[in-house]
Design an enzyme around this catalytic site. Sequence first.
Site, short mmCIF file in Angstrom:
data_model
loop_
_atom_site.label_atom_id
_atom_site.label_comp_id
_atom_site.label_asym_id
_atom_site.label_seq_id
_atom_site.Cartn_x
_atom_site.Cartn_y
_atom_site.Cartn_z
N ASP A 260 0.96 -1.34 0.10
CA ASP A 260 0.06 -0.01 -0.23
C ASP A 260 0.87 1.26 -0.11
OD1 ASP A 260 -1.32 -2.37 1.00
OD2 ASP A 260 -2.44 -1.09 2.27
N GLU B 44 -7.19 -10.80 -3.88
CA GLU B 44 -7.15 -11.81 -2.82
C GLU B 44 -8.07 -12.84 -2.76
OE1 GLU B 44 -6.30 -9.21 0.31
OE2 GLU B 44 -4.36 -9.03 -0.16
N LYS C 13 -12.26 -9.02 -5.20
CA LYS C 13 -12.12 -8.50 -3.81
C LYS C 13 -11.74 -6.70 -4.08
CE LYS C 13 -9.91 -8.31 0.64
NZ LYS C 13 -9.02 -9.02 1.54
#
Length: 780
Positions: free
Chosen positions: A353, A494, A610
């Site tokens: 991230d 994921e 996701k």
Amino acid sequence: MPKLIYDTKNFIIEQRGFNSLLTKKSESIFSQGNGYLGLRATDEEKNVYNKEDFFVNGIFNRGDRTEVSELANLADLLKTSIFIDDEIFMLNRRMKYRKSLDLKNGILKREVEAKIKNKKFLFVFKRIVSQTNKQIYAQTIEIKQLTGEKTCIKIFPMIDGQTTNSGIQHLDEGKKTLLSESLLQYQEQTNQSNHWVIHNLKLRAYANNKILKSGNDDYVLKMARRQVGYLIKSEVSVNKPFKLEKIMSVSTSVDNDEILNYDNVKENADKLAKTIEEIKFKDIEKQNKIDYDKIYKQFDVKIEGNKEAKYDLLALKFSIYHMNNFVPTHSSNMSVGAKGLSGEGYQGHCYWDTEFFIVPNYLFTNPKIARNLLEYRYKGIEGAREKAAEGNYIGAQYPWEMAWPTDGEVTPYWGQPDIVTGKQIPIASRKQEIHVPGDIAFAVDQYFQVTNDQDFMNKMGYEMIIDTAIFWTSRVEKMANNKYQITDVMGPNEYKGNIDNNNFINLVAKRNLELAIDYINKLSSNSEGLKILDDINKKLPYKWNLNLMIDVKDNLIQQLPNENNIIAENDQFLSLPRMDISDFQLLGDAGKKLFNTKEGHKRLGAQLVKQADVILSTFIFNELFSREVVRANFDFYEPVTTHDSSLSPTTYSIKAIDLRKMDIAYKLFKYSLNIDMGTNFHSADAGIHAGSLAAIWQSVVFGYGGFRFLNKNVYISPILPNQWTKLTYSITVKNTKLKVSVNKNDFTIEKVSGNDLKVYVNEQEYLISNKHNFKVITKW
């Protein structure tokens, strides 16, 4: 039922009402910090529903041999027991409860109006974290009696070293010292990483505005195991309040780039002790108003418009406030945990991230901080090599999770038990989420292109890009047709593990290889560059092959658009059944419904996403895709994306803006704002979402502001949502500062400082030399 109130005029967020089952939300979102330390906003009354957390960035420890290194919860100096006529003060739902965070100065304030034994009281609590001296924080507690006869009170301020990370004790007790009147010092040391932490606490107690002296029966020093403090007795009555002020400091082994020994930490702590004897809460408050003004000006974004626009601006301020809380500006030994410094979620570990959702914010506003975050990765390069060796590969495979940079991979091996077999399931991301090396190489290159920081590249950047490229040459598998593939992986989506040739992984691997080859050729062209290459080779514990690197780059499988312009997320994805997943979208935690229901399990075996995966590719590598391909893939993947990751809605929103799909763009933008700030009282239980909070700035500047840095060039094509009337922002690229002012139908780009800069405006090339006017393109 508690409610959140948003004061968009004064930039205050307030919780009204109390429920012991719904405390964790405001504990997280009202957390305070300055990049060095972080305080979770638990109430002062100690109770089982609170999760107190006090972190200093970089104090990691492995609690026992079955655990991985995590950010250690340090001694608590804020919890304070209060007794009213020998009855302990505890909250309940009948009390009038107001708790607020003022974004202008960082003050956390709580007011509780309570009836106790037929008397009414007002308790006022305030906390502040200094932005000037990052090791200092402060608290005041005021007790006002509103009705009834005079009251005997007891209050027990202390340093409490009995804190844990959900049961794991990370610190051994050290010395407790009384330095001077009402000034305490407490030492503790982590029990595995051996870091020293020394706390100071200065108390000032006032009864009816007169200061109380310690050393008598009403002001007694108390000590217990891992605890030291004072028991203070006093009286309150109507118009005669009691007030306690605490000024606190912390010093640790990780306060400098070099690890400090005990003597250094003690010396620093003693200097801070003298400092906190002189200052008061109001002094920090006054300075913080100046400091926060500078913090917000660093990002320099303004939004004007209707009521929704005012809320959007509040959310942007909220995100900048938290970025300041969790981004370390003082050292390159630490990075950003997924929950910042606001809670124990994800154990304080750093993920990918940071490179895509946090580094860019500073790259275009304060590049020194971006460099610090990338230097942190360089300091972890040995751990990256060890990670590759785990799988019998060579090169720098940066870990899925990092803590202290030299700790290496800290992803836990095991997750939750399987509900059918009862056996613990290995955490697949440790082995399968392998795109981090390419993510870091991309961020390093972008940093260099934006800043031209040759010193960074010579010392760190070239080595990182080359060594990560070496990893890909080792990780790929050669096929019979001389093509290369990457199998048994998990991409950003994921929900899909054990898949082959994930589109994002293969794209980022190819870009990594391209960068390495280009830089190797550049360095090979002169004597200085050859010396840098030679120095890199001396550091590498393995041989590498440039011809292999070129061969893999040229022949690595890429997922190309099919006859309908759709890019397969991986080799298996398009063969899966397609189902309606609308009932699972934008839930905040779709995973619970997916993994715990029959309908959810059906969809897990279907085309289900996701978070942005193919769409992330079209965002990061925008220059590689035509608008027709981007549009086709957005229309294909968004309906089957749950946005269960907090990182997803921002990426989709920005791409929707690019495509001028303004309704869905704003819907996803608003959803991203409310992941932490919204009214769902369980959305941030374990801490705030650092990546998605930072991405709010990107939604505004990269999205509606239309700014993008792609393939070494600047692009600007802004457009406003219906709710906004004006947007202004500033960015710095290649030492040139630009100010962009966007109205409904037109916008200006002004060079504020630096050299003239080539910019692609609405896809046409211009040289920005002063102030230029352009039309907003509403449709492509």
